[in-house]
Design an enzyme around this catalytic site. Sequence first.
Site, PDB file in Angstrom:
ATOM      1  N   TYR A  26       0.850  -1.203   0.000  1.00  0.00           N
ATOM      2  CA  TYR A  26       0.000   0.000   0.000  1.00  0.00           C
ATOM      3  C   TYR A  26       0.884   1.251   0.000  1.00  0.00           C
ATOM      4  O   TYR A  26       0.667   2.190  -0.770  1.00  0.00           O
ATOM      5  CB  TYR A  26      -0.907  -0.025   1.229  1.00  0.00           C
TER       6      TYR A  26
HETATM    7  N1  LIG Z   1      -9.284   5.698   5.117  1.00  0.00           N
HETATM    8  C1  LIG Z   1      -8.028   6.067   5.346  1.00  0.00           C
HETATM    9  O1  LIG Z   1      -7.512   5.949   6.459  1.00  0.00           O
HETATM   10  C2  LIG Z   1      -7.201   6.651   4.232  1.00  0.00           C
HETATM   11  C3  LIG Z   1      -6.021   7.337   4.556  1.00  0.00           C
HETATM   12  C4  LIG Z   1      -5.262   7.887   3.541  1.00  0.00           C
HETATM   13  C5  LIG Z   1      -5.652   7.747   2.224  1.00  0.00           C
HETATM   14  N2  LIG Z   1      -6.796   7.062   1.943  1.00  0.00           N
HETATM   15  C6  LIG Z   1      -7.162   6.902   0.535  1.00  0.00           C
HETATM   16  O2  LIG Z   1      -8.368   7.609   0.319  1.00  0.00           O
HETATM   17  C7  LIG Z   1      -9.118   6.955  -0.703  1.00  0.00           C
HETATM   18  C8  LIG Z   1     -10.536   6.712  -0.207  1.00  0.00           C
HETATM   19  O3  LIG Z   1     -10.466   5.939   0.967  1.00  0.00           O
HETATM   20  P1  LIG Z   1     -11.764   5.635   1.865  1.00  0.00           P
HETATM   21  O4  LIG Z   1     -11.265   5.540   3.238  1.00  0.00           O
HETATM   22  O5  LIG Z   1     -12.842   6.581   1.535  1.00  0.00           O
HETATM   23  O6  LIG Z   1     -12.095   4.156   1.371  1.00  0.00           O
HETATM   24  P2  LIG Z   1     -13.458   3.382   1.098  1.00  0.00           P
HETATM   25  O7  LIG Z   1     -13.114   1.942   1.146  1.00  0.00           O
HETATM   26  O8  LIG Z   1     -14.557   3.871   1.963  1.00  0.00           O
HETATM   27  O9  LIG Z   1     -13.787   3.817  -0.415  1.00  0.00           O
HETATM   28  C9  LIG Z   1     -13.048   3.321  -1.498  1.00  0.00           C
HETATM   29  C10 LIG Z   1     -14.000   3.171  -2.670  1.00  0.00           C
HETATM   30  O10 LIG Z   1     -13.206   2.680  -3.782  1.00  0.00           O
HETATM   31  C11 LIG Z   1     -14.002   1.705  -4.452  1.00  0.00           C
HETATM   32  N3  LIG Z   1     -13.140   0.786  -5.197  1.00  0.00           N
HETATM   33  C12 LIG Z   1     -12.270  -0.121  -4.684  1.00  0.00           C
HETATM   34  N4  LIG Z   1     -11.713  -0.822  -5.679  1.00  0.00           N
HETATM   35  C13 LIG Z   1     -12.227  -0.350  -6.840  1.00  0.00           C
HETATM   36  C14 LIG Z   1     -12.049  -0.681  -8.208  1.00  0.00           C
HETATM   37  N5  LIG Z   1     -11.222  -1.658  -8.589  1.00  0.00           N
HETATM   38  N6  LIG Z   1     -12.738   0.022  -9.128  1.00  0.00           N
HETATM   39  C15 LIG Z   1     -13.602   1.008  -8.763  1.00  0.00           C
HETATM   40  N7  LIG Z   1     -13.823   1.357  -7.484  1.00  0.00           N
HETATM   41  C16 LIG Z   1     -13.140   0.675  -6.532  1.00  0.00           C
HETATM   42  C17 LIG Z   1     -14.751   0.976  -3.334  1.00  0.00           C
HETATM   43  O11 LIG Z   1     -15.886   0.265  -3.828  1.00  0.00           O
HETATM   44  C18 LIG Z   1     -15.120   2.139  -2.435  1.00  0.00           C
HETATM   45  O12 LIG Z   1     -16.369   2.677  -2.805  1.00  0.00           O
HETATM   46  C19 LIG Z   1      -8.346   5.692  -1.047  1.00  0.00           C
HETATM   47  O13 LIG Z   1      -7.558   5.918  -2.197  1.00  0.00           O
HETATM   48  C20 LIG Z   1      -7.454   5.478   0.160  1.00  0.00           C
HETATM   49  O14 LIG Z   1      -6.280   4.748  -0.164  1.00  0.00           O
HETATM   50  C21 LIG Z   1      -7.580   6.536   2.904  1.00  0.00           C
END
Ligand SMILES: NC(=O)c1ccc[n+]([C@@H]2O[C@H](COP(=O)([O-])OP(=O)(O)OC[C@H]3O[C@@H](n4cnc5c(N)ncnc54)[C@H](O)[C@@H]3O)[C@@H](O)[C@H]2O)c1
Length: 271
Positions: A156
């Site tokens: 990741y």
């Molecule tokens: N939650 C955290 O702690 C955090 C921290 C830093 C960065 N991020 C990044 O922020 C972004 C959003 O995270 P979140 O916490 O809202 O996650 P989340 O899991 O709530 O949302 C992610 C979304 O991406 C969609 N997704 C996954 N694989 C997919 C694919 N192959 N094609 C299309 N859609 C797909 C999922 O269905 C989901 O709706 C991500 O890129 C994550 O890496 C999250």
Amino acid sequence: MTKIKGNNVLITGGASGIGRIMGRMALERGAKSLIIWDINEANIASTVEEYKKLGTVKGYKVDVSNTQQVQEIVAQTEKECGNVDIVINCAGIVANNETFDKQSIRDIERTISINTTAPMIIAQQFLPKMIERNHGHICNIASAAGMISNPRMSVYAASKWAVIGWSDSVRIELKQMKSKVRFTTIAPYFINTGMFDGVKSRFFKILKPEPTSKKIMNAIERNRNFKGIPFGYHFIRFCQAILPTSIFDYIFGEFVGIFHAMDNFTGRQKK
Ligand SMILES: NC(=O)c1ccc[n+]([C@@H]2O[C@H](COP(=O)([O-])OP(=O)(O)OC[C@H]3O[C@@H](n4cnc5c(N)ncnc54)[C@H](O)[C@@H]3O)[C@@H](O)[C@H]2O)c1
């Protein structure tokens, strides 16, 4: 300034977490239409149903790691919604909290293709047209894990380091072209969306989804180049540069506790 108002806003991963919240905020800020790309059909349907009272919203089921599907959905989106003005590359996954020796080839490939390759392919689909129109903005959601080498999330972290390097490089290319098209890179710490359920944070507070989404939307509207959330994360590289590795590892890894954040990770539990 990049105005959300009057523009077509596409959010990948827009059916959950911060992507879903930013979609609502885009409509509240007067987006011409919100376009949601996500792999989760049920979540797309419920999001579209809830948001249609706020404005024009269209949802498309797409696996962003499938390049052929992406190309087809780009064509369909442009035919049905017109030019896409703002893209937020937000879809992302974290596969597990295993050490690297226990990673499967499938999880490595899946993580890199969804988190890293997909934002590039999606940007590559829209950017030439944005440059031609001299109008557009692409925001890439990386992670604080793209700035600090946290254990138990090596793949990741690698996927997000790559996003930061790529996204910031394109930002500079656009500047050199004197284009009005903008790239913004976002590096948030853990956010309480469910994706990283179980993580423990001793020093930095786990971020709340709503204010974090607002900060990202503001960063887009203000044409920010790079935004670490919280602000303290902007100093990570400076600290890495001036401190010997053993001292950096002790302060941030052990004392602040970042290197143990993933020890109790469970991820989002299926209902
Ligand atoms: N939650 C955290 O702690 C955090 C921290 C830093 C960065 N991020 C990044 O922020 C972004 C959003 O995270 P979140 O916490 O809202 O996650 P989340 O899991 O709530 O949302 C992610 C979304 O991406 C969609 N997704 C996954 N694989 C997919 C694919 N192959 N094609 C299309 N859609 C797909 C999922 O269905 C989901 O709706 C991500 O890129 C994550 O890496 C999250």
